[in-house]
Enzyme design. Sequence first.
Site, PDB file in Angstrom:
ATOM      1  N   GLU A   1       0.870  -1.171   0.000  1.00 38.41           N
ATOM      2  CA  GLU A   1       0.000   0.000   0.000  1.00 38.41           C
ATOM      3  C   GLU A   1       0.906   1.220   0.000  1.00 38.41           C
ATOM      4  O   GLU A   1       1.590   1.512   0.978  1.00 38.41           O
ATOM      5  CB  GLU A   1      -0.916   0.003   1.228  1.00 38.41           C
ATOM      6  CG  GLU A   1      -2.016  -1.035   1.177  1.00 38.41           C
ATOM      7  CD  GLU A   1      -3.019  -0.876   2.308  1.00 38.41           C
ATOM      8  OE1 GLU A   1      -2.787  -0.042   3.217  1.00 38.41           O
ATOM      9  OE2 GLU A   1      -4.029  -1.588   2.305  1.00 38.41           O
TER      10      GLU A   1
ATOM     11  N   ASP B   1      -3.495   9.049  11.295  1.00 38.67           N
ATOM     12  CA  ASP B   1      -2.153   8.486  11.438  1.00 38.67           C
ATOM     13  C   ASP B   1      -1.474   9.000  12.697  1.00 38.67           C
ATOM     14  O   ASP B   1      -1.611  10.169  13.070  1.00 38.67           O
ATOM     15  CB  ASP B   1      -1.284   8.819  10.219  1.00 38.67           C
ATOM     16  CG  ASP B   1      -1.666   8.014   9.003  1.00 38.67           C
ATOM     17  OD1 ASP B   1      -1.999   6.833   9.172  1.00 38.67           O
ATOM     18  OD2 ASP B   1      -1.647   8.569   7.891  1.00 38.67           O
TER      19      ASP B   1
END
Length: 265
Positions: free
Chosen positions: A41, A52
């Site tokens: 990915e 994140d």
Amino acid sequence: MSDLFPRPPGLAVFLNAGDPPFDVLDDVADMLDEHEVDVLELGVPFPDSISDGPVIRRSADRALAAGTDLKDALAFVERSRSRHRHLRVVVLADWAHTVRPRSMAQVITAVAASGAAGVLLHGAPPRVRPDFYDRAGAAGLPVVTTCYATSAPGIVAEAAAHASAYVYLVTHYGTSGSGPAPDQGALRAPIDALRTLTDVPVAAGFGVRTAADVERVHAAGADAAVVGSPVVACAEAALVAGRDVAADLGALVTGLRPHHSRSSL
């Protein structure tokens, strides 16, 4: 049905385009292919991601500081496609940073032309998702959709209806690199629910750090595990210490394989 994970438990890993630098990233991708990692990915870096944690945020900031953009990321995808037998690259593009300043049509056309095995559109508001699904379908570009293990039925149904590469099942709310290991019992019901709605693979991520975690998500019914922050952290540590990034990541990937899978590598 997607063939991205031909031999469960499959393995997908995340790295940002441009971090490590592309000459190193090319070596890393070659190593991943040799180790028969199924999917890379590849994030097109963007700043200030709310999903994140600090490890991936630092990585994105380094890549952005180096000037990495969509064109650079897709050039890497083209190189990977031309020389790798097993590894496939899925592009993760952020709606606000990467897609909206261009256009949905431009981005989908470019990603499809690169030979990417799929696209995951991050942070897309509901109003733009129908256009995304339609354009990706018309371009023959497989789509990775996402939902949480605790998502409402309507969100799960949308993810199942529009996934053509795989469904990325996020095991828990929070930021990447945080939270507990996957709970096999808690994952079984959402995975079973997806199975009734789609025959594309289900890949579970967030909190996957060890071979035991990979085993847990597979035992819960997932086709693959997605490992992000530990991979990015390993690459960061190797760069800082001046070590061979591909070698360090190779050791990490080998350690992520459940014991019954390692003998086939």
